[in-house]
Design a protein around this motif. Structure first.
Motif, PDB file in Angstrom:
ATOM      1  N   LEU A 330       0.846  -1.199   0.000  1.00  0.00           N
ATOM      2  CA  LEU A 330       0.000   0.000   0.000  1.00  0.00           C
ATOM      3  C   LEU A 330       0.875   1.240   0.000  1.00  0.00           C
ATOM      4  CD1 LEU A 330      -2.499  -1.239   2.712  1.00  0.00           C
ATOM      5  CD2 LEU A 330      -2.972  -1.086   0.258  1.00  0.00           C
ATOM      6  N   TRP A 331       0.487   2.211  -0.804  1.00  0.00           N
ATOM      7  CA  TRP A 331       1.245   3.453  -0.899  1.00  0.00           C
ATOM      8  C   TRP A 331       0.674   4.476   0.070  1.00  0.00           C
ATOM      9  CZ3 TRP A 331       0.151   8.058  -4.363  1.00  0.00           C
ATOM     10  CH2 TRP A 331       1.185   9.002  -4.249  1.00  0.00           C
ATOM     11  N   VAL A 332       1.466   4.820   1.110  1.00  0.00           N
ATOM     12  CA  VAL A 332       1.076   5.856   2.064  1.00  0.00           C
ATOM     13  C   VAL A 332       1.556   7.192   1.512  1.00  0.00           C
ATOM     14  CG1 VAL A 332       1.275   6.694   4.428  1.00  0.00           C
ATOM     15  CG2 VAL A 332       1.190   4.229   3.970  1.00  0.00           C
ATOM     16  N   ARG A 333       0.636   8.124   1.354  1.00  0.00           N
ATOM     17  CA  ARG A 333       0.920   9.372   0.629  1.00  0.00           C
ATOM     18  C   ARG A 333       2.066  10.163   1.265  1.00  0.00           C
ATOM     19  NH1 ARG A 333      -1.993  12.931  -2.825  1.00  0.00           N
ATOM     20  NH2 ARG A 333      -0.545  14.612  -3.307  1.00  0.00           N
ATOM     21  N   SER A 334       2.065  10.302   2.590  1.00  0.00           N
ATOM     22  CA  SER A 334       3.091  11.098   3.262  1.00  0.00           C
ATOM     23  C   SER A 334       4.112  10.191   3.922  1.00  0.00           C
ATOM     24  CB  SER A 334       2.466  12.010   4.324  1.00  0.00           C
ATOM     25  OG  SER A 334       3.479  12.643   5.085  1.00  0.00           O
ATOM     26  N   SER A 335       5.386  10.488   3.686  1.00  0.00           N
ATOM     27  CA  SER A 335       6.453   9.741   4.354  1.00  0.00           C
ATOM     28  C   SER A 335       6.766  10.320   5.726  1.00  0.00           C
ATOM     29  CB  SER A 335       7.719   9.766   3.493  1.00  0.00           C
ATOM     30  OG  SER A 335       8.182  11.105   3.313  1.00  0.00           O
ATOM     31  N   GLN A 336       6.151  11.454   6.070  1.00  0.00           N
ATOM     32  CA  GLN A 336       6.416  12.075   7.366  1.00  0.00           C
ATOM     33  C   GLN A 336       5.607  11.376   8.453  1.00  0.00           C
ATOM     34  OE1 GLN A 336       5.414  15.862   5.459  1.00  0.00           O
ATOM     35  NE2 GLN A 336       7.260  16.713   6.374  1.00  0.00           N
ATOM     36  N   PRO A 337       6.192  11.176   9.624  1.00  0.00           N
ATOM     37  CA  PRO A 337       5.535  10.385  10.680  1.00  0.00           C
ATOM     38  C   PRO A 337       4.493  11.174  11.456  1.00  0.00           C
ATOM     39  CG  PRO A 337       7.699  11.098  11.426  1.00  0.00           C
ATOM     40  CD  PRO A 337       7.569  11.579  10.002  1.00  0.00           C
ATOM     41  N   THR A 338       3.308  11.297  10.877  1.00  0.00           N
ATOM     42  CA  THR A 338       2.194  11.940  11.566  1.00  0.00           C
ATOM     43  C   THR A 338       1.077  10.919  11.720  1.00  0.00           C
ATOM     44  OG1 THR A 338       0.971  12.694   9.607  1.00  0.00           O
ATOM     45  CG2 THR A 338       2.812  14.073  10.346  1.00  0.00           C
ATOM     46  N   PRO A 339       0.139  11.127  12.630  1.00  0.00           N
ATOM     47  CA  PRO A 339      -0.931  10.143  12.833  1.00  0.00           C
ATOM     48  C   PRO A 339      -1.997  10.150  11.749  1.00  0.00           C
ATOM     49  CG  PRO A 339      -1.192  11.987  14.350  1.00  0.00           C
ATOM     50  CD  PRO A 339       0.118  12.185  13.656  1.00  0.00           C
ATOM     51  N   ILE A 340      -1.873  11.004  10.742  1.00  0.00           N
ATOM     52  CA  ILE A 340      -2.770  10.979   9.594  1.00  0.00           C
ATOM     53  C   ILE A 340      -2.092  10.171   8.499  1.00  0.00           C
ATOM     54  CG2 ILE A 340      -3.989  12.345   7.864  1.00  0.00           C
ATOM     55  CD1 ILE A 340      -3.836  14.723   9.840  1.00  0.00           C
ATOM     56  N   ARG A 341      -2.657   9.019   8.150  1.00  0.00           N
ATOM     57  CA  ARG A 341      -2.084   8.156   7.115  1.00  0.00           C
ATOM     58  C   ARG A 341      -3.083   8.071   5.967  1.00  0.00           C
ATOM     59  NH1 ARG A 341       1.894   9.593   8.087  1.00  0.00           N
ATOM     60  NH2 ARG A 341       3.173   7.949   7.125  1.00  0.00           N
ATOM     61  N   PHE A 342      -2.645   8.416   4.793  1.00  0.00           N
ATOM     62  CA  PHE A 342      -3.517   8.476   3.620  1.00  0.00           C
ATOM     63  C   PHE A 342      -3.020   7.488   2.575  1.00  0.00           C
ATOM     64  CE2 PHE A 342      -5.162  10.030  -0.386  1.00  0.00           C
ATOM     65  CZ  PHE A 342      -6.413  10.539  -0.074  1.00  0.00           C
ATOM     66  N   VAL A 343      -3.868   6.532   2.231  1.00  0.00           N
ATOM     67  CA  VAL A 343      -3.556   5.569   1.182  1.00  0.00           C
ATOM     68  C   VAL A 343      -4.305   5.997  -0.072  1.00  0.00           C
ATOM     69  CG1 VAL A 343      -3.753   3.160   0.437  1.00  0.00           C
ATOM     70  CG2 VAL A 343      -3.080   3.700   2.796  1.00  0.00           C
ATOM     71  N   GLU A 344      -3.565   6.454  -1.063  1.00  0.00           N
ATOM     72  CA  GLU A 344      -4.201   6.937  -2.288  1.00  0.00           C
ATOM     73  C   GLU A 344      -4.551   5.768  -3.198  1.00  0.00           C
ATOM     74  OE1 GLU A 344      -2.868   9.692  -5.986  1.00  0.00           O
ATOM     75  OE2 GLU A 344      -2.787  10.621  -3.990  1.00  0.00           O
ATOM     76  N   ILE A 345      -5.768   5.790  -3.721  1.00  0.00           N
ATOM     77  CA  ILE A 345      -6.250   4.767  -4.636  1.00  0.00           C
ATOM     78  C   ILE A 345      -6.364   5.341  -6.041  1.00  0.00           C
ATOM     79  CG2 ILE A 345      -8.087   3.097  -5.108  1.00  0.00           C
ATOM     80  CD1 ILE A 345      -6.496   2.656  -2.469  1.00  0.00           C
ATOM     81  N   GLY A 346      -6.914   6.545  -6.155  1.00  0.00           N
ATOM     82  CA  GLY A 346      -7.045   7.207  -7.445  1.00  0.00           C
ATOM     83  C   GLY A 346      -8.478   7.228  -7.921  1.00  0.00           C
ATOM     84  N   ASP A 347      -8.963   6.117  -8.401  1.00  0.00           N
ATOM     85  CA  ASP A 347     -10.319   6.035  -8.942  1.00  0.00           C
ATOM     86  C   ASP A 347     -11.357   6.206  -7.838  1.00  0.00           C
ATOM     87  OD1 ASP A 347     -12.145   5.047 -11.306  1.00  0.00           O
ATOM     88  OD2 ASP A 347     -12.737   3.887  -9.538  1.00  0.00           O
ATOM     89  N   GLU A 348     -12.315   7.094  -8.055  1.00  0.00           N
ATOM     90  CA  GLU A 348     -13.291   7.413  -7.011  1.00  0.00           C
ATOM     91  C   GLU A 348     -14.205   6.237  -6.698  1.00  0.00           C
ATOM     92  OE1 GLU A 348     -12.569   9.439  -9.532  1.00  0.00           O
ATOM     93  OE2 GLU A 348     -12.073  11.407  -8.682  1.00  0.00           O
ATOM     94  N   ASP A 349     -14.724   5.598  -7.733  1.00  0.00           N
ATOM     95  CA  ASP A 349     -15.666   4.502  -7.491  1.00  0.00           C
ATOM     96  C   ASP A 349     -14.984   3.323  -6.803  1.00  0.00           C
ATOM     97  OD1 ASP A 349     -17.879   5.817  -8.586  1.00  0.00           O
ATOM     98  OD2 ASP A 349     -17.281   5.267 -10.609  1.00  0.00           O
TER      99      ASP A 349
END
Length: 417
Positions: A330-349
């Motif tokens: 899984l690609w975590v958008r930010s490499s900075q160590p914060t408690p917000i982790r965002f996994v980008e998928i791309g396609d909305e549906d």
């Protein structure tokens, strides 16, 4: 499921797009839901009869269920009632004095102003900090509550222009050009960006302010409070202090687990002007006794040695998340160590489908689509708390990795890895 709309145009069309996206999320139980729990434990919520692990809370230290905050809120209500309905321009409720004293200790005795919310704080401060003849540069991803003030600034005759996300090199180049015709330039940014969890480069920002003496910085660090920095004062004040030409907004409704915001200034005259003349400071209601009582209890915890263990717990969970996410591809958008982790998928549906299946597997995450993120950059936002158990994170990422591979295998759209 109704597909998410994908076109933007006029204002009416954009509103229709946002409404369609909200309807699609609601139909899958991912938005506009109401928790059904009789009480909260800080880890779980119940949605549509299903008890799930909650990864959608910004209470990073998990203090919202701490008995000391509950007692503080209850005792304040018993002493001062459910509300103190007076503008602070006339009279403030008694707990304000203690809370302000504690918050000043947290930020190194800098001048500050308490606002009813971070949003109202921005609306109070920015129109007074700037003047005709100034100009504004803003990070394209600065929080919506900051960008909401831009129309008022433009009405004052202040030009406002975006810069690329995190591009302090663009800020320097554009600021040097603007000061040829403007007295000052204000750069508006976040300390921790609320969707992807990346941080402003604070040392570089300080260096930029040193190099361009006409440049000022206004930083919304609402998502840095509690888990980051000395006394939980965030990624700017808690880790670097304040620059002479800077103001920082600290949200008290996330990691602080109470309500309101503290606007912190290097200049005491600026603080006095915002408190006395800021529209929301004069005409909006105050923080009510329960919020003040909880905030006082929270501030005492953040000022105590106990905070170190809480912050360490958050860091451990961030590190565990990133290791396990990498193992699942899984690609975590930010490499900075914060408690917000965002996994980008791309396609909305596909992102909505993934969020719905993850919910069915027992894990609630925020599905982020337009307008929270740009079109075709949808993803899942997961917030980590000191209340989460390692097994919660392990289960979340095992489920997410398996579901992502299954959907990708069916040709539902490309998934970055």
């Amino acid at each position: 499921m109704a597909e998410l709309k994908r076109t933007t145009g006029s204002l009416d069309e954009r509103i229709a797009l946002v409404q369609a996206n909200a309807d699609a999320l609601r139909s899958r139980g991912l938005a506009h839901q109401v928790a059904e729990d009789g009480e909260f434990d800080g880890r779980h919520i119940t949605l549509a009869g299903r008890r799930v692990v909650h990864f959608g809370s910004c209470s990073y230290l998990g203090l919202e269920t701490d008995v000391r905050l509950k007692v503080g809120a209850c005792e304040a209500v018993m002493r001062w009632g459910t509300q103190f309905s007076s503008s602070r321009a006339y009279v403030s409720a008694p707990p304000y004095a203690e809370l302000e004293r504690l918050l000043r200790r947290m930020v190194g005795e800098l001048p500050l102003v308490l606002a009813p919310t971070t949003t109202l704080g921005h609306q109070a401060a920015l129109p007074l900090l700037l003047a005709r003849g100034d100009a504004v540069l803003f990070d394209v991803q600065v929080h919506s509550s900051v960008q909401a003030v831009l129309p008022a600034l433009k009405q004052q005759g202040i030009p406002c222009a975006p810069v690329g996300h995190g591009r302090l090199d663009q800020v320097e180049r554009k600021a040097r050009a603007l000061v040829r015709s403007h007295a000052r330039v204000f750069y508006l940014c976040d300390g921790v960006y609320s969707m992807h969890g990346d941080c402003v480069d604070v040392p570089e920002l300080f260096g930029l302010l040193d190099r361009v003496p006409e440049l000022f910085a206004y930083v919304d660090d609402a998502h840095g409070v509690g888990w980051a920095g000395r006394h939980g004062a965030g990624v700017v004040l808690g880790e670097h202090g304040i620059h002479a030409r800077m103001a920082v907004a600290l949200g008290l409704a996330k990691g602080f687990a109470a309500g309101g915001a503290a606007l912190v200034f290097a200049d005491p005259n600026a603080a006095r002007r915002v408190f006395s003349c800021g529209g929301p400071m004069v005409f909006s209601g105050p923080l009510q006794p329960a919020q003040l009582g909880a905030a006082i209890a929270s501030a005492k915890i953040l000022l105590s040695p106990e905070l170190a263990a809480l912050q360490a717990a958050v860091r451990e969970r961030i590190a565990l998340f990133d290791v396990l996410a990498a193992g699942e591809g899984l690609w975590v958008r930010s490499s900075q160590p914060t408690p917000i982790r965002f996994v980008e998928i791309g396609d909305e549906d596909q992102t909505v489908e993934l969020g719905a299946r993850l919910l069915a597997a027992g894990y609630y995450a925020n599905v982020a689509v337009y307008p929270a993120v740009p079109r075709r950059r949808a993803g899942l936002r997961m917030m980590l708390s000191a209340r989460h158990e390692p097994g919660d994170i392990e289960g979340l990422l095992r489920a997410l990795g398996s579901l992502r591979r299954g959907l990708a295998g069916k040709g539902a759209g490309a998934v970055p890895v």
